[in-house]
Design a protein around this motif. Structure first.
Motif, PDB file in Angstrom:
ATOM      1  N   SER A  36       0.829  -1.207   0.000  1.00 17.43           N
ATOM      2  CA  SER A  36       0.000   0.000   0.000  1.00 17.43           C
ATOM      3  C   SER A  36       0.858   1.251   0.000  1.00 17.43           C
ATOM      4  O   SER A  36       0.597   2.204  -0.737  1.00 17.43           O
ATOM      5  CB  SER A  36      -0.925   0.007   1.225  1.00 17.43           C
ATOM      6  OG  SER A  36      -1.858  -1.033   1.149  1.00 17.43           O
ATOM      7  N   GLY A  39       2.495   1.780  -3.371  1.00 19.50           N
ATOM      8  CA  GLY A  39       1.521   2.283  -4.332  1.00 19.50           C
ATOM      9  C   GLY A  39       1.242   3.768  -4.134  1.00 19.50           C
ATOM     10  O   GLY A  39       1.158   4.526  -5.106  1.00 19.50           O
ATOM     11  N   MET A  40       1.120   4.186  -2.874  1.00 22.04           N
ATOM     12  CA  MET A  40       0.899   5.602  -2.593  1.00 22.04           C
ATOM     13  C   MET A  40       2.097   6.435  -2.996  1.00 22.04           C
ATOM     14  O   MET A  40       1.937   7.522  -3.571  1.00 22.04           O
ATOM     15  CB  MET A  40       0.593   5.806  -1.109  1.00 22.04           C
ATOM     16  CG  MET A  40      -0.802   5.404  -0.714  1.00 22.04           C
ATOM     17  SD  MET A  40      -1.197   5.878   0.978  1.00 22.04           S
ATOM     18  CE  MET A  40      -0.438   4.526   1.864  1.00 22.04           C
ATOM     19  N   SER A  41       3.289   5.942  -2.703  1.00 25.21           N
ATOM     20  CA  SER A  41       4.507   6.660  -3.062  1.00 25.21           C
ATOM     21  C   SER A  41       4.601   6.855  -4.574  1.00 25.21           C
ATOM     22  O   SER A  41       4.925   7.939  -5.047  1.00 25.21           O
ATOM     23  CB  SER A  41       5.735   5.902  -2.551  1.00 25.21           C
ATOM     24  OG  SER A  41       6.903   6.569  -2.912  1.00 25.21           O
ATOM     25  N   LYS A  42       4.294   5.806  -5.313  1.00 27.92           N
ATOM     26  CA  LYS A  42       4.331   5.886  -6.773  1.00 27.92           C
ATOM     27  C   LYS A  42       3.316   6.911  -7.286  1.00 27.92           C
ATOM     28  O   LYS A  42       3.596   7.690  -8.186  1.00 27.92           O
ATOM     29  CB  LYS A  42       4.054   4.516  -7.361  1.00 27.92           C
ATOM     30  CG  LYS A  42       4.185   4.454  -8.850  1.00 27.92           C
ATOM     31  CD  LYS A  42       3.986   3.039  -9.371  1.00 27.92           C
ATOM     32  CE  LYS A  42       4.100   2.984 -10.879  1.00 27.92           C
ATOM     33  NZ  LYS A  42       3.892   1.642 -11.387  1.00 27.92           N
ATOM     34  N   LYS A  43       2.147   6.905  -6.684  1.00 31.51           N
ATOM     35  CA  LYS A  43       1.084   7.817  -7.102  1.00 31.51           C
ATOM     36  C   LYS A  43       1.465   9.274  -6.887  1.00 31.51           C
ATOM     37  O   LYS A  43       1.106  10.143  -7.671  1.00 31.51           O
ATOM     38  CB  LYS A  43      -0.185   7.485  -6.315  1.00 31.51           C
ATOM     39  CG  LYS A  43      -1.442   8.139  -6.851  1.00 31.51           C
ATOM     40  CD  LYS A  43      -2.644   7.749  -6.033  1.00 31.51           C
ATOM     41  CE  LYS A  43      -3.098   6.373  -6.453  1.00 31.51           C
ATOM     42  NZ  LYS A  43      -4.392   5.989  -5.880  1.00 31.51           N
ATOM     43  N   TYR A  44       2.201   9.561  -5.821  1.00 30.06           N
ATOM     44  CA  TYR A  44       2.531  10.925  -5.460  1.00 30.06           C
ATOM     45  C   TYR A  44       3.938  11.364  -5.867  1.00 30.06           C
ATOM     46  O   TYR A  44       4.339  12.483  -5.587  1.00 30.06           O
ATOM     47  CB  TYR A  44       2.336  11.139  -3.957  1.00 30.06           C
ATOM     48  CG  TYR A  44       0.874  11.173  -3.586  1.00 30.06           C
ATOM     49  CD1 TYR A  44       0.139  12.349  -3.712  1.00 30.06           C
ATOM     50  CD2 TYR A  44       0.224  10.045  -3.143  1.00 30.06           C
ATOM     51  CE1 TYR A  44      -1.200  12.389  -3.382  1.00 30.06           C
ATOM     52  CE2 TYR A  44      -1.116  10.055  -2.813  1.00 30.06           C
ATOM     53  CZ  TYR A  44      -1.830  11.238  -2.936  1.00 30.06           C
ATOM     54  OH  TYR A  44      -3.153  11.262  -2.617  1.00 30.06           O
ATOM     55  N   SER A  45       4.689  10.482  -6.523  1.00 29.43           N
ATOM     56  CA  SER A  45       6.035  10.865  -6.939  1.00 29.43           C
ATOM     57  C   SER A  45       5.966  11.828  -8.122  1.00 29.43           C
ATOM     58  O   SER A  45       5.000  11.838  -8.886  1.00 29.43           O
ATOM     59  CB  SER A  45       6.870   9.638  -7.294  1.00 29.43           C
ATOM     60  OG  SER A  45       6.373   9.020  -8.464  1.00 29.43           O
ATOM     61  N   ASP A  46       7.004  12.598  -8.286  1.00 30.73           N
ATOM     62  CA  ASP A  46       7.030  13.619  -9.339  1.00 30.73           C
ATOM     63  C   ASP A  46       7.400  13.081 -10.706  1.00 30.73           C
ATOM     64  O   ASP A  46       7.359  13.793 -11.683  1.00 30.73           O
ATOM     65  CB  ASP A  46       8.005  14.732  -8.959  1.00 30.73           C
ATOM     66  CG  ASP A  46       7.505  15.546  -7.786  1.00 30.73           C
ATOM     67  OD1 ASP A  46       6.279  15.623  -7.588  1.00 30.73           O
ATOM     68  OD2 ASP A  46       8.340  16.112  -7.062  1.00 30.73           O
TER      69      ASP A  46
END
Length: 47
Positions: A36, A39-46
């Motif tokens: 989880s 997935g969140m990190s990937k979603k919010y990465s630049d």
């Protein structure tokens, strides 16, 4: 602390308090939390 509860409920609780707690067991729950977070990190990465 040790608790007996529904694993799905514990997962959401742990994600809510992630900066302040660490789930030690069961390993399956630790893995779900890791997925989880990734997935969140990937979603919010630049990029």
């Amino acid at each position: 602390m040790r608790v007996n509860c529904n694993e799905k409920a514990m997962r959401f609780w742990a994600l809510q308090y992630g900066p302040y707690i660490e789930v030690l067991e069961p390993e399956s729950l630790r893995n779900q939390i890791k997925e989880s977070i990734a997935g969140m990190s990937k979603k919010y990465s630049d990029g």
